[in-house]
Design an enzyme around this catalytic site. Structure first.
Site, PDB file in Angstrom:
ATOM      1  N   MET A  44       0.764  -1.326   0.078  1.00 56.97           N
ATOM      2  CA  MET A  44      -0.012   0.065  -0.047  1.00 56.97           C
ATOM      3  C   MET A  44       1.102   1.212   0.152  1.00 56.97           C
ATOM      4  SD  MET A  44      -3.468  -0.884   2.071  1.00 56.97           S
ATOM      5  CE  MET A  44      -2.864  -0.809   3.753  1.00 56.97           C
TER       6      MET A  44
ATOM      7  N   ASN B 273       4.225   3.955   0.925  1.00 56.99           N
ATOM      8  CA  ASN B 273       4.947   4.502   1.940  1.00 56.99           C
ATOM      9  C   ASN B 273       5.898   3.509   2.362  1.00 56.99           C
ATOM     10  OD1 ASN B 273       4.538   5.199   5.416  1.00 56.99           O
ATOM     11  ND2 ASN B 273       5.222   6.565   3.910  1.00 56.99           N
ATOM     12  N   LEU B 274       6.732   3.029   1.244  1.00 57.65           N
ATOM     13  CA  LEU B 274       7.796   1.966   1.556  1.00 57.65           C
ATOM     14  C   LEU B 274       8.857   2.376   2.588  1.00 57.65           C
ATOM     15  CD1 LEU B 274       7.907   1.102  -2.280  1.00 57.65           C
ATOM     16  CD2 LEU B 274       6.236   0.435  -0.498  1.00 57.65           C
ATOM     17  N   HIS B 275       9.346   1.242   3.285  1.00 61.85           N
ATOM     18  CA  HIS B 275      10.203   1.184   4.150  1.00 61.85           C
ATOM     19  C   HIS B 275      11.104  -0.001   3.882  1.00 61.85           C
ATOM     20  CE1 HIS B 275       7.697  -1.793   6.317  1.00 61.85           C
ATOM     21  NE2 HIS B 275       6.815  -0.765   6.517  1.00 61.85           N
TER      22      HIS B 275
ATOM     23  N   HIS C  52       9.634  -2.956   3.204  1.00 64.57           N
ATOM     24  CA  HIS C  52       9.027  -3.417   1.881  1.00 64.57           C
ATOM     25  C   HIS C  52      10.324  -3.828   0.916  1.00 64.57           C
ATOM     26  CE1 HIS C  52       5.847  -0.722   3.505  1.00 64.57           C
ATOM     27  NE2 HIS C  52       5.012  -1.740   2.804  1.00 64.57           N
TER      28      HIS C  52
ATOM     29  N   GLN D  46     -10.650  -2.550   2.444  1.00 61.73           N
ATOM     30  CA  GLN D  46      -9.981  -3.255   3.689  1.00 61.73           C
ATOM     31  C   GLN D  46      -9.773  -2.350   4.780  1.00 61.73           C
ATOM     32  OE1 GLN D  46      -6.050  -4.271   1.673  1.00 61.73           O
ATOM     33  NE2 GLN D  46      -5.023  -3.878   3.653  1.00 61.73           N
TER      34      GLN D  46
ATOM     35  N   GLN E  91      -2.753 -12.226   7.824  1.00 65.82           N
ATOM     36  CA  GLN E  91      -3.074 -11.799   6.275  1.00 65.82           C
ATOM     37  C   GLN E  91      -2.238 -12.947   5.506  1.00 65.82           C
ATOM     38  OE1 GLN E  91      -2.640  -8.066   4.453  1.00 65.82           O
ATOM     39  NE2 GLN E  91      -0.637  -8.513   3.981  1.00 65.82           N
TER      40      GLN E  91
ATOM     41  N   ARG F  30       2.469   2.510   9.841  1.00 67.62           N
ATOM     42  CA  ARG F  30       1.669   3.250  10.840  1.00 67.62           C
ATOM     43  C   ARG F  30       2.596   3.448  11.918  1.00 67.62           C
ATOM     44  NH1 ARG F  30      -2.612  -0.462   8.973  1.00 67.62           N
ATOM     45  NH2 ARG F  30      -4.274   0.675   8.244  1.00 67.62           N
TER      46      ARG F  30
HETATM   47  O1  PAF Z   1      -0.036  -5.957   3.288  1.00 68.35           O
HETATM   48  C1  PAF Z   1      -0.578  -4.812   2.707  1.00 68.35           C
HETATM   49  O2  PAF Z   1       0.131  -4.010   2.563  1.00 68.35           O
HETATM   50  C2  PAF Z   1      -2.048  -5.161   2.147  1.00 68.35           C
HETATM   51  O3  PAF Z   1      -2.673  -5.708   2.940  1.00 68.35           O
HETATM   52  C3  PAF Z   1      -2.013  -5.584   0.683  1.00 68.35           C
HETATM   53  C4  PAF Z   1      -1.684  -6.978   0.953  1.00 68.35           C
HETATM   54  C5  PAF Z   1      -1.011  -4.945  -0.264  1.00 68.35           C
HETATM   55  C6  PAF Z   1      -3.379  -5.758   0.240  1.00 68.35           C
HETATM   56  O4  PAF Z   1      -3.737  -4.437  -0.126  1.00 68.35           O
END
Ligand code: PAF
Length: 284
Positions: free
Chosen positions: A30, A32-34, A37, A61, A155, A189
């Site tokens: 989603m 805001n990569l750190h 990621h 979601q 997840q 977050r």
């Molecule tokens: O983990 C996340 O960043 C999200 O839940 C995902 C898997 C990209 C789905 O929107």
């Protein structure tokens, strides 16, 4: 790195690669990569010659009172980080591209059982939103491999079940949680926390580690869970759940279970943090 915003261009870009037998790995995010990621991109590069990252803040979601609007969007910075990490393509669709009729009107992919407790209970509909968007991204990209962070342990199990149930020919790879020197799990977050809250937030991982060693010393699950809740409250957390579970089914752990995960979610001020720790109750 190619930046693509619509599904047709994405399919047209990937089709010839597949025809040539190139392997494709997908890293859904989603944004805001750190560093967490970027570790997923590094892992993805080990599995495929072409890595696609997706950035999509998925409204399906998020609950009505959650942080969809406030969720950090940092596309320029994310693009620079992905390029430096060796990602080959970024798919970053609009909400209208993913949900032309709105997400309330959309077909839902729902994984029973695994989606229901813990974050699923605290965030009704959350895992339906995750499973639906991940299923769409899998269909659009048709990757050989998809890489996810294990910080979102529940997840990962939900997606793994969806892949098995829907017979999707995709290998899933889970990457261990990346942490700050304090032990705090990296998360987009964390940016909501003040410096003082962030220092106290490391109690979450400390309580997981203490719980794991108490379990391995033979302390009963209920005693371990109650102690962890007290520790979290003393550090200023409002615990949502702190549960010792079977690592594959997420059922509450029985005295016989050895393959365990401790799942935790707790509020620090207005920020909800999650973390987990897997362990074998009887150390090898
Ligand atoms: O983990 C996340 O960043 C999200 O839940 C995902 C898997 C990209 C789905 O929107």
């Amino acid at each position: 790195m190619r930046v693509i915003t619509d599904s047709t261009t994405l399919r047209n870009a990937l089709h010839p690669l597949r025809q040539r037998g190139q392997r494709i790995a997908l890293v859904p995010t989603m944004g805001n990569l750190h560093e967490g990621h970027l570790a997923l991109i590094t892992e993805a590069r080990k599995h495929a010659s072409f890595v696609v990252c997706t950035i999509f803040v998925n409204p399906m979601q998020f609950g009505p009172t959650e942080d969809l609007d406030a969720y950090p969007r940092t596309l320029e910075q994310d693009i620079a980080r992905l390029e430096a990490a060796g990602c080959h393509a970024l798919f970053t669709p609009s909400v209208a591209e993913m949900y032309p009729l709105g997400h309330q009107q959309h077909t839902v992919v729902s994984v029973p059982g695994l989606s229901e407790g813990y974050c699923g209970a605290s965030r009704p509909g959350h895992f339906d939103g995750v499973a639906t968007v991940v299923c769409k991204l899998f269909n659009l990209v048709q990757p050989d491999t998809a890489v996810f962070g294990l910080k979102d342990y529940q997840q990962f199990l939900v997606i793994r079940r969806m892949v098995a149930d829907l017979c999707l020919p995709i290998a899933l790879v889970g990457v261990p949680t990346q942490r700050e020197p304090s032990g705090l799990a990296l998360s987009s977050r964390n940016g909501y926390l003040s410096a003082e809250e962030k220092a106290r937030a490391a109690t979450l991982v400390r309580s997981l580690r203490e719980a794991a060693s108490a379990l391995q010393s033979g302390t009963a699950v209920a005693v371990v869970e109650a102690q962890a809740s007290r520790t979290l409250q003393e550090a200023g957390f409002r615990p949502d759940y702190f549960s010792v579970c079977h690592a594959q089914t997420l059922a509450p752990a029985t005295a016989q279970d050895d393959d365990l995960v401790i799942l935790a979610a707790a509020w620090m001020g207005k920020t909800r943090l999650i973390d987990n720790l897997t362990l074998s109750r009887h150390k090898a």
